[in-house]
Design a protein around this motif. Structure first.
Motif, PDB file in Angstrom:
ATOM      1  N   GLY A 158       6.315 -10.670 -10.173  1.00  0.00           N
ATOM      2  CA  GLY A 158       4.940 -10.254  -9.884  1.00  0.00           C
ATOM      3  C   GLY A 158       4.322  -9.531 -11.062  1.00  0.00           C
ATOM      4  N   LEU A 181      -2.137  -3.569  -6.718  1.00  0.00           N
ATOM      5  CA  LEU A 181      -2.026  -4.736  -5.845  1.00  0.00           C
ATOM      6  C   LEU A 181      -0.580  -4.935  -5.404  1.00  0.00           C
ATOM      7  N   LEU A 182       0.344  -4.883  -6.348  1.00  0.00           N
ATOM      8  CA  LEU A 182       1.764  -5.016  -6.001  1.00  0.00           C
ATOM      9  C   LEU A 182       2.204  -3.895  -5.079  1.00  0.00           C
ATOM     10  N   TRP A 183       1.744  -2.687  -5.386  1.00  0.00           N
ATOM     11  CA  TRP A 183       2.134  -1.525  -4.584  1.00  0.00           C
ATOM     12  C   TRP A 183       1.733  -1.705  -3.129  1.00  0.00           C
ATOM     13  N   ARG A 184       0.529  -2.217  -2.917  1.00  0.00           N
ATOM     14  CA  ARG A 184       0.051  -2.420  -1.534  1.00  0.00           C
ATOM     15  C   ARG A 184       0.944  -3.404  -0.790  1.00  0.00           C
ATOM     16  N   GLY A 185       1.446  -4.405  -1.501  1.00  0.00           N
ATOM     17  CA  GLY A 185       2.350  -5.365  -0.878  1.00  0.00           C
ATOM     18  C   GLY A 185       3.760  -4.846  -0.692  1.00  0.00           C
ATOM     19  N   MET A 186       4.096  -3.780  -1.380  1.00  0.00           N
ATOM     20  CA  MET A 186       5.468  -3.244  -1.309  1.00  0.00           C
ATOM     21  C   MET A 186       5.593  -2.096  -0.302  1.00  0.00           C
ATOM     22  N   ARG A 187       4.462  -1.542   0.128  1.00  0.00           N
ATOM     23  CA  ARG A 187       4.517  -0.388   1.037  1.00  0.00           C
ATOM     24  C   ARG A 187       5.165  -0.744   2.366  1.00  0.00           C
ATOM     25  N   GLU A 189       5.623  -1.173   6.307  1.00  0.00           N
ATOM     26  CA  GLU A 189       4.672  -1.580   7.349  1.00  0.00           C
ATOM     27  C   GLU A 189       4.167  -0.351   8.084  1.00  0.00           C
TER      28      GLU A 189
END
Length: 190
Positions: A158, A181-187, A189
């Motif tokens: 990524g 952007l990556l961070w938001r996908g890694m947080r 749930e």
């Protein structure tokens, strides 16, 4: 000489080796070319010294690349010691990884040519980078800021989007946006 001391010759050899690598990195970053004569002059050593350390341009390019990768990997523990895990990840991406990619374009081109016969970059360098991402992710998992099921190699892929940043543009803010952007996908749930 006392037991355990390093001879002056060995110390000079190590210093020359490092000076050659620094000069070659600067040359590759500026022009993407390897001239042993120019590197010797910049490193303030004889051209024979350069050849003794690096018998081929490919060997020098790979050594410069590995040196740069080690810097990217070695900075991770220091960042984790100074910042929260999330901040360490973001600083590593924007201030170290993106900076490396923006300032080392010539090295990237030379590396492609140097490895053309083998077809790939040294596997140990890739593994070291995955290890750096793994360390950052583990710290963030422990802090509860990212999901535990993340694959470090996927996160590194990524981050490959950093290759598309314009080195003459506002690459730093673009790198920060990519990290966000990556961070938001890694947080974890919600």
């Amino acid at each position: 000489m006392t037991t355990g001391s390093v001879s002056q010759r060995r110390a000079d050899t190590r210093r020359n080796h490092e000076r050659i690598l620094i000069a070659a990195a600067e040359s590759l970053a500026a022009s993407g070319e390897v001239s042993f004569n120019a590197i010797a002059k910049r490193a303030e050593v004889g051209v024979g010294t350069v050849y003794r350390h690096f018998p081929t341009p490919q060997a020098l390019i790979l050594a410069v690349y590995w040196r740069e990768v080690r810097h990217l990997v070695d900075v991770v523990p220091r960042l984790l010691g100074r910042h929260t895990p999330e901040k360490a990840f973001r600083v590593w991406v924007a201030d170290h990884l993106a900076h490396y990619m923006m300032t080392k374009r010539g090295l990237a081109n030379a590396l492609r040519l140097a490895t053309a016969s083998r077809g790939e970059l040294p596997a140990e360098a890739y593994e070291a980078m995955v290890g750096a991402v793994t360390t950052l992710l583990k710290a963030n998992v422990e802090a509860g800021t990212v999901r535990a099921d993340l694959d470090p190699a996927t996160v590194l892929r990524g981050l490959g989007g950093l290759f598309y940043l314009d080195p003459n543009g506002d690459w730093r803010s673009q790198a920060e946006s990519l990290a966000d952007l990556l961070w938001r996908g890694m947080r974890p749930e919600a």
